[in-house]
Design an enzyme around this catalytic site. Structure first.
Site, mmCIF file in Angstrom:
data_model
loop_
_atom_site.group_PDB
_atom_site.id
_atom_site.type_symbol
_atom_site.label_atom_id
_atom_site.label_comp_id
_atom_site.label_asym_id
_atom_site.label_seq_id
_atom_site.Cartn_x
_atom_site.Cartn_y
_atom_site.Cartn_z
ATOM 1 N N GLU A 18 -6.164 -11.192 -0.431
ATOM 2 C CA GLU A 18 -6.506 -10.299 0.450
ATOM 3 C C GLU A 18 -8.335 -10.277 0.261
ATOM 4 O O GLU A 18 -9.134 -9.860 0.572
ATOM 5 C CB GLU A 18 -6.286 -9.110 1.043
ATOM 6 C CG GLU A 18 -4.823 -9.285 1.292
ATOM 7 C CD GLU A 18 -4.132 -8.035 2.208
ATOM 8 O OE1 GLU A 18 -5.476 -7.185 1.994
ATOM 9 O OE2 GLU A 18 -3.392 -7.824 2.141
ATOM 10 N N GLU B 16 1.294 -1.196 0.443
ATOM 11 C CA GLU B 16 0.013 -0.216 0.036
ATOM 12 C C GLU B 16 0.929 1.558 0.252
ATOM 13 O O GLU B 16 0.910 2.022 0.688
ATOM 14 C CB GLU B 16 -1.404 -0.212 0.941
ATOM 15 C CG GLU B 16 -1.323 -1.501 1.432
ATOM 16 C CD GLU B 16 -2.514 -1.345 2.294
ATOM 17 O OE1 GLU B 16 -2.785 -0.932 3.027
ATOM 18 O OE2 GLU B 16 -3.545 -2.610 2.557
HETATM 19 O O1 G3I Z 1 -2.342 -6.311 19.071
HETATM 20 C C1 G3I Z 1 -3.542 -5.178 19.757
HETATM 21 C C2 G3I Z 1 -4.086 -6.316 21.302
HETATM 22 O O2 G3I Z 1 -2.524 -6.053 21.959
HETATM 23 C C3 G3I Z 1 -5.066 -5.050 21.376
HETATM 24 O O3 G3I Z 1 -5.204 -5.290 22.457
HETATM 25 C C4 G3I Z 1 -5.715 -5.553 20.309
HETATM 26 C C5 G3I Z 1 -6.881 -4.421 20.733
HETATM 27 O O4 G3I Z 1 -6.312 -2.463 19.815
HETATM 28 O O5 G3I Z 1 -5.373 -4.591 18.784
HETATM 29 C C6 G3I Z 1 -4.499 -5.721 18.696
HETATM 30 O O6 G3I Z 1 -4.229 -4.779 18.019
HETATM 31 C C7 G3I Z 1 -5.029 -5.160 16.520
HETATM 32 C C8 G3I Z 1 -4.460 -5.218 15.762
HETATM 33 O O7 G3I Z 1 -4.832 -5.953 14.198
HETATM 34 C C9 G3I Z 1 -3.896 -7.101 16.012
HETATM 35 O O8 G3I Z 1 -5.256 -8.125 16.195
HETATM 36 C C10 G3I Z 1 -5.050 -3.679 16.140
HETATM 37 O O9 G3I Z 1 -6.446 -2.869 17.150
HETATM 38 C C11 G3I Z 1 -6.133 -3.346 15.198
HETATM 39 O O10 G3I Z 1 -6.103 -2.893 13.798
HETATM 40 C C12 G3I Z 1 -5.587 -4.555 13.994
HETATM 41 O O11 G3I Z 1 -5.943 -4.533 12.533
HETATM 42 C C13 G3I Z 1 -5.644 -5.016 11.426
HETATM 43 C C14 G3I Z 1 -5.382 -4.461 10.731
HETATM 44 O O12 G3I Z 1 -4.897 -5.022 9.248
HETATM 45 C C15 G3I Z 1 -4.631 -2.985 11.051
HETATM 46 O O13 G3I Z 1 -4.058 -2.328 9.867
HETATM 47 C C16 G3I Z 1 -6.130 -6.697 11.453
HETATM 48 O O14 G3I Z 1 -6.774 -7.833 11.667
HETATM 49 C C17 G3I Z 1 -5.763 -7.011 9.447
HETATM 50 O O15 G3I Z 1 -7.499 -7.643 8.928
HETATM 51 C C18 G3I Z 1 -5.532 -5.892 9.143
HETATM 52 O O16 G3I Z 1 -5.463 -6.540 7.670
HETATM 53 C C19 G3I Z 1 -4.405 -5.616 6.548
HETATM 54 C C20 G3I Z 1 -3.567 -6.468 5.167
HETATM 55 O O17 G3I Z 1 -2.383 -6.560 6.385
HETATM 56 C C21 G3I Z 1 -2.999 -5.049 4.581
HETATM 57 N N1 G3I Z 1 -4.639 -4.715 3.651
HETATM 58 C C22 G3I Z 1 -5.833 -4.106 4.467
HETATM 59 C C23 G3I Z 1 -6.448 -5.329 5.711
HETATM 60 C C24 G3I Z 1 -7.535 -4.597 5.906
HETATM 61 O O18 G3I Z 1 -6.937 -3.729 6.704
#
Ligand code: G3I
Length: 334
Positions: A240, A133
């Protein structure tokens, strides 16, 4: 259950069928995942902030568990992702005084990160999303304004691909992005990969994320993007895939329930899309869903936290949906 055909088995010899997973889903849904997917991507566990949270500390446990599960079940693994503006710890871009780190220091850190992470899985992860991205969504500008760009400079992508190739010469190296079928962004992605190839950077493929929805992009737009990217002579991975029930700018909190009519609309979308993918089987090597089933999808929290979605071919109980049967219909046999 025996009567449901394997999703990846249906596409054997056409392209791999993958899913993005975390450790929770491979523990709870291991038989289901092994039955339907022959490629895995770590949804979060190989991202910079998760695997290398502090300069002197790596945490490989979750990534190791996912790779081990894949190897035990004969699955390919896609590495996701080395260079991204999201989920990258601040320390990467700061010097010891908290000021912006120099170009040299950031590249040195990227190199040690790549050697540690790609080196650990050398020969076990066949493809990496090296840069994710990097192209700006807004119409007027080209590269997204990120800390990678501001600290290293415009050639950070070329440097990232060269570093990745040294870290694991056996891996196929991908540029990965979303909104990849929007004509304006599509042309910027083409321009970027074209310039990297012209600079001699080892870019082997383009990852089309495929975060689409019930109403767009059109099959024509997807086809045009596939044709344009393939014209660069690179491989294509759909990295994805999910088909959201609403467009990203739809922030209603009450999502329509997955009525029969909506499920059939979803089935038709998957039908059209897989028919197209099969037509381009000569350039598409894998189709990965972002999640193995509706039981875990990032879309339950995006763009509205807690608004349930149902974007995948299997429901929350891991049962095949009408979309599954349509996807299987377009497999090798028929
Ligand atoms: O690890 C922390 C945890 O310690 C905390 O308690 C919890 C609550 O805030 O957050 C956890 O982190 C989360 C992380 O996923 C791991 O679960 C983040 O808040 C959350 O924002 C993050 O979301 C991920 C997102 O990327 C981040 O931008 C999604 O799971 C994941 O599916 C998504 O995947 C991305 C690809 O990598 C790139 N393309 C877009 C796609 C969708 O956004």
């Amino acid at each position: 259950d025996t009567k449901t055909p394997s999703l990846y088995g249906a596409y054997r010899g056409i392209f791999n069928i993958g899913a993005a997973v975390g450790t929770r889903s491979i523990r709870r849904e291991r038989e289901f995942i092994a039955a339907h997917y022959n490629s895995l991507t770590a949804e979060n566990q190989m991202k910079f902030e998760e695997i290398h949270p502090e300069e002197q500390r790596y945490d490989f446990d979750a990534a190791d568990e996912i790779v081990k599960f894949a190897e035990q079940n004969g699955m390919a693994v896609r590495g996701h992702t080395l260079v991204w503006h999201n989920q990258t710890p601040d320390w990467v871009f700061e010097d010891e005084n908290g000021a912006p780190a120099s170009r040299g220091l950031v590249l040195e850190r990227l190199e040690s990160h790549a050697y540690a992470v790609m080196g650990r899985y050398r020969g076990r992860i066949h493809a990496w999303d090296v840069v994710n991205e990097a192209v700006e969504d807004k119409k007027e500008s080209y590269l997204r304004d990120t800390k990678w760009l501001s600290t290293v400079g415009e050639d950070y992508l070329e440097q990232a691909f060269r570093i990745a190739h040294k870290a694991d010469p056996s891996a196929s190296l991908f540029y990965n992005d979303y909104n990849e079928t929007d004509p304006v962004k599509r042309d910027k992605i083409y321009r970027l990969v074209r310039s990297l190839l012209d600079a001699g950077a080892p870019v082997h493929g383009i990852g089309m994320q495929g975060h689409w929805n019930l109403h767009g992009p059109s099959i024509g737009e997807i086809r045009e993007a596939i044709e344009l990217y393939a014209s660069l002579g690179v491989r294509l991975h759909i990295t994805e895939l999910d088909i959201s029930a609403f467009a990203f700018d739809d922030r209603r909190s009450d999502l329509p329930a997955p009525t029969e009519e909506m499920q059939n609309l979803l089935a038709q979308r998957y039908d059209d899309i897989f028919r197209l993918f099969r037509d381009y089987r000569s350039v598409i090597d894998s189709v990965t869903f972002w999640g193995a089933a509706d039981s875990h999808t990032w879309l339950d929290n995006f763009p509205v936290r807690g608004r349930l979605n149902w974007p995948l071919p299997f429901d929350r109980e891991l049962k095949p949906k009408p979309a599954f049967w349509r996807i299987v219909e377009h497999s090798a046999g028929s």
